[in-house]
Design a protein around this motif. Sequence first.
Motif, short mmCIF file in Angstrom:
data_model
loop_
_atom_site.label_atom_id
_atom_site.label_comp_id
_atom_site.label_asym_id
_atom_site.label_seq_id
_atom_site.Cartn_x
_atom_site.Cartn_y
_atom_site.Cartn_z
N GLU A 280 0.83 -1.20 0.00
CA GLU A 280 0.00 0.00 0.00
C GLU A 280 0.87 1.25 0.00
O GLU A 280 0.44 2.32 0.43
N GLU A 281 2.10 1.11 -0.51
CA GLU A 281 3.02 2.23 -0.64
C GLU A 281 3.22 2.59 -2.10
O GLU A 281 3.43 1.71 -2.94
N PHE A 282 3.18 3.88 -2.39
CA PHE A 282 3.51 4.37 -3.73
C PHE A 282 4.99 4.66 -3.74
O PHE A 282 5.48 5.50 -2.99
N GLN B 97 12.09 4.20 -3.39
CA GLN B 97 11.77 4.78 -2.09
C GLN B 97 10.29 5.10 -2.06
O GLN B 97 9.67 5.42 -3.08
N ALA B 98 9.70 4.99 -0.87
CA ALA B 98 8.27 5.27 -0.71
C ALA B 98 8.03 6.78 -0.74
O ALA B 98 8.73 7.55 -0.08
N LEU B 99 7.02 7.19 -1.53
CA LEU B 99 6.64 8.59 -1.61
C LEU B 99 5.33 8.88 -0.88
O LEU B 99 5.08 10.01 -0.47
N ALA B 100 4.47 7.87 -0.76
CA ALA B 100 3.18 8.06 -0.09
C ALA B 100 2.68 6.71 0.39
O ALA B 100 3.08 5.65 -0.12
N ALA C 145 -4.64 2.54 -2.13
CA ALA C 145 -5.45 1.35 -2.37
C ALA C 145 -5.32 0.86 -3.81
O ALA C 145 -5.45 -0.34 -4.06
N ASP C 146 -5.06 1.76 -4.76
CA ASP C 146 -4.97 1.35 -6.16
C ASP C 146 -4.18 2.39 -6.94
O ASP C 146 -4.17 3.57 -6.60
#
Length: 296
Positions: free
Chosen positions: A179-181, A191-194, A198-199
């Motif tokens: 569930e990480e963008f 690296q995770a940005l947000a 959910a999709d």
Amino acid sequence: MKKNYLPRSENLSTQHGATLVELLVGITIGLMTIAVAASALMISRGVSGTVSDASQIQQQASYIFRIIGQQLRQAGSMRLDLAANKGPADPIDAADVVAFTPDISLHSLTASTPPISGKDSPTASEYKLSVAYQNYAEPSFTSASNVSFFRDCLSNAPNLPVAPLEQNILQSQFILQGEEFRCAGTGIGSQALARNIADFQVNYLRQTDSTTGAPKIQTVNATTIGTAWNTVYGADVCIVLYGDEPIDMPAGSSYTGCDGTAVNMSSTGTLPANRKNRLHMTFRTTYQLRSQGLTG
């Protein structure tokens, strides 16, 4: 013998305590007041949490679209060559033709690195959306040497290699993991940005029938495009984010997902436990590839 009597006071007041009934009435009124105050506090807390959730979701969506937009609008771009047919040491005249460099090895239209690409169902080593464009150095008023003003999705500016020139490519690759963008920049890991995503879906605007004089734009997925990424002139990006605060939702409460179908987000739905009774919001925007019309 004379007896002495104390005078009787006629003004002595008789004191009485509260009766059991009065005590119970007072306690009941106090409890009712506390219950009303607690209920009002809980309602205010719920409303405040929902508003805070909505604000946080909108801020995250705005940030994601800004990062994606910065990269997509540069897809396939290359350095402007003011005199494509002259040598590096030749002077440039006002009458020289302005053109992009004809050397295909200098920009991101090489077969190995298309300007835009992606996978509908990426594996662990693939990405939902990949964007590439040429990186180059130019004069800066604050530096004694030429510098690059381009940055990938992680604000990274790799050092420009001297040779080979086809390696001077900035690339940003986006993917939804769990569930990480996440985004992977040029030469570094993702690296995770947000979070709370959910999709994440991407469709592409492909131009067809360009040789007939009546070109058409179709919205297709990555599988339909195959390897013809040079026909893509835009990208439609959709994301769904959800909040942290649990909400007392009526049964059957739903949101519209990226595919246009209604998704039940209440406790009666089929969402994972951490997403039930949470606010869900869908965001969608379309980007045009500014350089693709000139480089295709």
